[in-house]
Design a protein around this motif. Structure first.
Motif, PDB file in Angstrom:
ATOM      1  N   ASP A 205      48.728  44.525  26.897  1.00  0.00           N
ATOM      2  CA  ASP A 205      47.776  44.566  25.784  1.00  0.00           C
ATOM      3  C   ASP A 205      46.878  43.335  25.797  1.00  0.00           C
ATOM      4  OD1 ASP A 205      46.556  45.623  23.571  1.00  0.00           O
ATOM      5  OD2 ASP A 205      48.272  45.434  22.245  1.00  0.00           O
ATOM      6  N   GLU A 206      47.476  42.167  26.031  1.00  0.00           N
ATOM      7  CA  GLU A 206      46.693  40.932  26.030  1.00  0.00           C
ATOM      8  C   GLU A 206      45.744  40.865  27.226  1.00  0.00           C
ATOM      9  OE1 GLU A 206      47.241  36.090  25.576  1.00  0.00           O
ATOM     10  OE2 GLU A 206      48.979  37.364  25.930  1.00  0.00           O
ATOM     11  N   LEU A 207      46.211  41.307  28.375  1.00  0.00           N
ATOM     12  CA  LEU A 207      45.360  41.293  29.563  1.00  0.00           C
ATOM     13  C   LEU A 207      44.128  42.175  29.373  1.00  0.00           C
ATOM     14  CD1 LEU A 207      48.065  41.487  32.371  1.00  0.00           C
ATOM     15  CD2 LEU A 207      46.599  39.520  31.858  1.00  0.00           C
ATOM     16  N   ILE A 208      44.336  43.343  28.773  1.00  0.00           N
ATOM     17  CA  ILE A 208      43.212  44.250  28.515  1.00  0.00           C
ATOM     18  C   ILE A 208      42.227  43.605  27.550  1.00  0.00           C
ATOM     19  CG2 ILE A 208      42.581  46.437  27.412  1.00  0.00           C
ATOM     20  CD1 ILE A 208      45.200  47.599  28.575  1.00  0.00           C
ATOM     21  N   GLN A 209      42.750  42.985  26.511  1.00  0.00           N
ATOM     22  CA  GLN A 209      41.886  42.309  25.533  1.00  0.00           C
ATOM     23  C   GLN A 209      41.063  41.211  26.203  1.00  0.00           C
ATOM     24  OE1 GLN A 209      43.930  40.757  22.119  1.00  0.00           O
ATOM     25  NE2 GLN A 209      42.220  39.490  21.484  1.00  0.00           N
ATOM     26  N   LEU A 210      41.709  40.409  27.026  1.00  0.00           N
ATOM     27  CA  LEU A 210      41.013  39.323  27.715  1.00  0.00           C
ATOM     28  C   LEU A 210      40.002  39.873  28.719  1.00  0.00           C
ATOM     29  CD1 LEU A 210      44.023  36.935  28.441  1.00  0.00           C
ATOM     30  CD2 LEU A 210      42.121  36.470  26.890  1.00  0.00           C
ATOM     31  N   GLY A 211      40.411  40.894  29.447  1.00  0.00           N
ATOM     32  CA  GLY A 211      39.555  41.432  30.492  1.00  0.00           C
ATOM     33  C   GLY A 211      38.258  42.011  29.969  1.00  0.00           C
ATOM     34  N   PHE A 212      38.320  42.656  28.795  1.00  0.00           N
ATOM     35  CA  PHE A 212      37.124  43.294  28.243  1.00  0.00           C
ATOM     36  C   PHE A 212      36.385  42.428  27.232  1.00  0.00           C
ATOM     37  CE2 PHE A 212      39.215  47.027  29.990  1.00  0.00           C
ATOM     38  CZ  PHE A 212      38.137  47.741  30.509  1.00  0.00           C
ATOM     39  N   ALA A 213      36.881  41.209  27.005  1.00  0.00           N
ATOM     40  CA  ALA A 213      36.180  40.305  26.083  1.00  0.00           C
ATOM     41  C   ALA A 213      34.783  39.990  26.601  1.00  0.00           C
ATOM     42  CB  ALA A 213      36.990  39.032  25.887  1.00  0.00           C
ATOM     43  N   THR A 214      34.668  39.844  27.910  1.00  0.00           N
ATOM     44  CA  THR A 214      33.366  39.678  28.583  1.00  0.00           C
ATOM     45  C   THR A 214      33.375  40.631  29.772  1.00  0.00           C
ATOM     46  OG1 THR A 214      34.332  37.784  29.771  1.00  0.00           O
ATOM     47  CG2 THR A 214      32.946  37.303  27.861  1.00  0.00           C
ATOM     48  N   ARG A 215      33.117  41.903  29.476  1.00  0.00           N
ATOM     49  CA  ARG A 215      33.355  42.980  30.438  1.00  0.00           C
ATOM     50  C   ARG A 215      32.515  42.893  31.698  1.00  0.00           C
ATOM     51  NH1 ARG A 215      33.220  48.253  28.029  1.00  0.00           N
ATOM     52  NH2 ARG A 215      32.747  49.081  30.107  1.00  0.00           N
ATOM     53  N   ARG A 216      31.381  42.218  31.660  1.00  0.00           N
ATOM     54  CA  ARG A 216      30.521  42.151  32.838  1.00  0.00           C
ATOM     55  C   ARG A 216      30.937  41.044  33.799  1.00  0.00           C
ATOM     56  NH1 ARG A 216      29.156  46.334  34.311  1.00  0.00           N
ATOM     57  NH2 ARG A 216      27.627  45.351  35.703  1.00  0.00           N
ATOM     58  N   LYS A 217      31.855  40.192  33.372  1.00  0.00           N
ATOM     59  CA  LYS A 217      32.341  39.134  34.263  1.00  0.00           C
ATOM     60  C   LYS A 217      33.478  39.656  35.132  1.00  0.00           C
ATOM     61  CE  LYS A 217      31.200  34.985  31.579  1.00  0.00           C
ATOM     62  NZ  LYS A 217      31.758  33.741  30.987  1.00  0.00           N
ATOM     63  N   MET A 218      33.656  39.049  36.282  1.00  0.00           N
ATOM     64  CA  MET A 218      34.767  39.411  37.156  1.00  0.00           C
ATOM     65  C   MET A 218      36.078  38.957  36.521  1.00  0.00           C
ATOM     66  SD  MET A 218      33.281  38.654  40.995  1.00  0.00           S
ATOM     67  CE  MET A 218      32.982  36.914  40.644  1.00  0.00           C
ATOM     68  N   LEU A 219      37.139  39.723  36.753  1.00  0.00           N
ATOM     69  CA  LEU A 219      38.438  39.376  36.178  1.00  0.00           C
ATOM     70  C   LEU A 219      38.905  37.995  36.621  1.00  0.00           C
ATOM     71  CD1 LEU A 219      40.721  42.562  36.262  1.00  0.00           C
ATOM     72  CD2 LEU A 219      39.923  41.285  34.274  1.00  0.00           C
ATOM     73  N   ILE A 220      38.554  37.610  37.822  1.00  0.00           N
ATOM     74  CA  ILE A 220      38.955  36.293  38.327  1.00  0.00           C
ATOM     75  C   ILE A 220      38.434  35.183  37.429  1.00  0.00           C
ATOM     76  CG2 ILE A 220      36.977  35.847  39.849  1.00  0.00           C
ATOM     77  CD1 ILE A 220      40.596  35.400  40.944  1.00  0.00           C
ATOM     78  N   ASN A 221      37.328  35.460  36.735  1.00  0.00           N
ATOM     79  CA  ASN A 221      36.745  34.480  35.818  1.00  0.00           C
ATOM     80  C   ASN A 221      37.212  34.671  34.375  1.00  0.00           C
ATOM     81  OD1 ASN A 221      35.184  33.159  37.830  1.00  0.00           O
ATOM     82  ND2 ASN A 221      33.639  34.785  37.717  1.00  0.00           N
ATOM     83  N   THR A 222      37.366  35.923  33.936  1.00  0.00           N
ATOM     84  CA  THR A 222      37.781  36.139  32.543  1.00  0.00           C
ATOM     85  C   THR A 222      39.228  35.724  32.307  1.00  0.00           C
ATOM     86  OG1 THR A 222      38.392  38.436  33.018  1.00  0.00           O
ATOM     87  CG2 THR A 222      36.159  38.031  32.198  1.00  0.00           C
ATOM     88  N   LEU A 223      40.041  35.728  33.359  1.00  0.00           N
ATOM     89  CA  LEU A 223      41.454  35.393  33.200  1.00  0.00           C
ATOM     90  C   LEU A 223      41.818  34.003  33.709  1.00  0.00           C
ATOM     91  CD1 LEU A 223      43.134  38.768  34.299  1.00  0.00           C
ATOM     92  CD2 LEU A 223      42.551  38.012  31.996  1.00  0.00           C
ATOM     93  N   LYS A 224      40.846  33.280  34.269  1.00  0.00           N
ATOM     94  CA  LYS A 224      41.176  32.009  34.919  1.00  0.00           C
ATOM     95  C   LYS A 224      41.702  30.959  33.951  1.00  0.00           C
ATOM     96  CE  LYS A 224      36.449  30.098  34.748  1.00  0.00           C
ATOM     97  NZ  LYS A 224      35.307  29.620  35.569  1.00  0.00           N
ATOM     98  N   GLY A 225      41.356  31.076  32.681  1.00  0.00           N
ATOM     99  CA  GLY A 225      41.872  30.114  31.717  1.00  0.00           C
ATOM    100  C   GLY A 225      43.303  30.392  31.301  1.00  0.00           C
ATOM    101  N   ARG A 226      43.841  31.561  31.695  1.00  0.00           N
ATOM    102  CA  ARG A 226      45.188  31.934  31.294  1.00  0.00           C
ATOM    103  C   ARG A 226      46.128  32.096  32.482  1.00  0.00           C
ATOM    104  NH1 ARG A 226      44.082  33.896  26.118  1.00  0.00           N
ATOM    105  NH2 ARG A 226      46.237  33.472  25.572  1.00  0.00           N
ATOM    106  N   VAL A 227      45.569  32.410  33.652  1.00  0.00           N
ATOM    107  CA  VAL A 227      46.383  32.593  34.852  1.00  0.00           C
ATOM    108  C   VAL A 227      45.734  31.814  35.990  1.00  0.00           C
ATOM    109  CG1 VAL A 227      47.440  34.267  36.422  1.00  0.00           C
ATOM    110  CG2 VAL A 227      46.909  34.930  34.069  1.00  0.00           C
ATOM    111  N   GLU A 228      46.537  31.104  36.743  1.00  0.00           N
ATOM    112  CA  GLU A 228      45.999  30.305  37.846  1.00  0.00           C
ATOM    113  C   GLU A 228      45.282  31.194  38.856  1.00  0.00           C
ATOM    114  OE1 GLU A 228      49.127  28.093  39.602  1.00  0.00           O
ATOM    115  OE2 GLU A 228      49.628  26.989  37.771  1.00  0.00           O
ATOM    116  N   ARG A 229      44.197  30.677  39.384  1.00  0.00           N
ATOM    117  CA  ARG A 229      43.348  31.444  40.297  1.00  0.00           C
ATOM    118  C   ARG A 229      44.137  31.972  41.497  1.00  0.00           C
ATOM    119  NH1 ARG A 229      37.878  31.928  41.555  1.00  0.00           N
ATOM    120  NH2 ARG A 229      37.427  32.302  43.755  1.00  0.00           N
ATOM    121  N   GLU A 230      44.974  31.141  42.081  1.00  0.00           N
ATOM    122  CA  GLU A 230      45.738  31.562  43.258  1.00  0.00           C
ATOM    123  C   GLU A 230      46.706  32.684  42.922  1.00  0.00           C
ATOM    124  OE1 GLU A 230      45.244  30.751  46.430  1.00  0.00           O
ATOM    125  OE2 GLU A 230      43.488  29.714  45.612  1.00  0.00           O
ATOM    126  N   VAL A 231      47.261  32.629  41.728  1.00  0.00           N
ATOM    127  CA  VAL A 231      48.164  33.697  41.295  1.00  0.00           C
ATOM    128  C   VAL A 231      47.397  35.014  41.179  1.00  0.00           C
ATOM    129  CG1 VAL A 231      49.630  34.511  39.409  1.00  0.00           C
ATOM    130  CG2 VAL A 231      49.725  32.112  40.111  1.00  0.00           C
TER     131      VAL A 231
END
Length: 273
Positions: A205-231
Motif C-alpha cells: 500500500d505504501e509503495l503504491i502511494q509513493l510511486g504515484f505521488a509523482t507518477r511521471r517520475k521514474m520509480l528509481i527517483n520516487t522511492l530513492k528517499g525510502r529505499v537505497e538505490r542499489e536495493v
C-alpha cells in the motif's frame, strides 16, 4: 415527490433501461440480502424487494427517509436513517447483507469504496459477494484501468487488489433528475483474493502511494528517499523491470512481486512510518 438535495449529491435515477441493467448485474435470488445506499425515492428499492429475500436501505436525508416510510412498506425491508459512512456494518440485521446494489453519491465515492471493500492493508473481514454500483464515469474508468490506460493509477491498483471490476453499462446525464454535469457508469465489483499472495500488504500500500505521488517520475527517483538505490536496482533486475520504469508501467501482479521482494529482503524497516 422529494426534491433532490445538492448537499447530499442526490440525482434521482429515472431510466428503466439502466435499472434493468443494474438488476441483471446484481443477479439476485430469494436467499440474497441486499444493502442499498441512498434509496432516495425508492425507484431501485422496489425492484430489489421483488427479487431479493431482504433489503436494507440506508438513507441520510430525513425528508427522503420520511417519504419512504409513508409510500413503501414491505415485511422484508429495513430502512435505516443514518450517515452510511458512520454506520456500523456489523450491526445490520441478520443474516448480514451479502450483496450491495446502489446509486451512490459521487462526492463520497472513495470513502464508500473503502467502507465496503476495506483497504490493501485492512481488507473487509467479511467481504460481500458482489457490489453493483452506479458511479461517476471518470472514477469508473480509473477503477477499470490497466497500465496501458491514462486513467491507471493508485485507485486502480487498490480496488483491483481487493476485487474484480467489470463495466456493466454507460449512463448518460439524461437518465437522472436533475441531470448531473458528468456521465456515469454502472460497475460490478466482485471481492476476491489478490492475483498472487502479498507478504506484507501495508508495505505494498505504501509503495503504491509513493510511486504515484509523482507518477511521471521514474520509480528509481520516487522511492530513492525510502529505499537505497542499489536495493531498488537489484529488485528491478531480479524481477525483470526496467530501471527507467514508472509507477504507471507496472501491473498489479508486478507491484505485488516488487513488494514481496523488498519484504523478503528484510527491507520493510527502510520505509519509515
Amino acid at each position: 415527490m422529494v426534491r433532490p438535495q445538492k448537499r447530499f449529491g442526490q440525482h434521482w435515477l429515472q431510466s428503466s433501461r439502466v435499472l434493468g441493467k443494474i438488476l441483471q448485474a446484481a443477479d439476485l435470488a430469494p436467499q440474497d440480502h441486499v444493502l442499498e445506499i441512498g434509496p432516495g425515492t425508492g425507484v431501485l428499492t422496489r425492484p430489489l424487494l421483488d427479487q431479493a429475500g431482504q433489503v436494507t436501505s440506508v438513507e441520510v436525508d430525513r425528508e427522503a427517509h420520511q417519504a419512504l416510510t409513508t409510500t413503501l412498506t414491505h415485511p422484508n425491508w429495513h430502512l435505516i436513517l443514518a450517515d452510511f459512512l458512520k454506520l456500523d456494518l456489523a450491526g445490520l440485521p441478520d443474516p448480514k447483507p451479502n450483496k450491495v446494489v446502489a446509486n451512490i453519491p459521487y462526492n463520497i465515492t472513495g470513502p464508500i469504496l473503502i467502507k465496503l471493500l476495506g483497504t490493501i492493508s485492512q481488507p473487509q473481514t467479511q467481504p460481500f459477494q458482489s457490489l453493483v454500483l452506479l458511479i461517476q464515469a471518470e472514477v469508473a474508468s480509473r477503477i477499470l484501468a490497466s497500465p496501458a490506460d491514462k486513467a491507471y493509477g493508485a485507485l486502480s491498483l487498490r480496488v483491483q487488489y481487493l476485487a474484480k471490476p467489470e463495466k456493466i453499462c454507460h449512463v448518460p446525464p439524461t437518465a437522472f433528475f436533475p441531470p448531473p454535469k458528468v456521465d456515469s457508469t454502472v460497475i460490478r465489483l466482485t471481492p476476491q483474493p489478490p492475483l498472487i499472495p502479498c507478504d506484507c500488504p501495508p508495505l505494498l500500500d505504501e509503495l503504491i502511494q509513493l510511486g504515484f505521488a509523482t507518477r511521471r517520475k521514474m520509480l528509481i527517483n520516487t522511492l530513492k528517499g525510502r529505499v537505497e538505490r542499489e536495493v531498488l536496482l537489484n529488485a528491478f533486475q531480479d524481477l525483470n523491470i526496467s530501471a527507467q520504469t514508472r509507477a504507471e508501467n507496472l501491473d498489479l501482479k508486478t507491484w505485488i512481486q516488487f513488494s514481496n521482494w523488498l519484504d523478503q529482503a528484510g527491507l520493510e524497516s527502510v520505509l519509515s512510518d
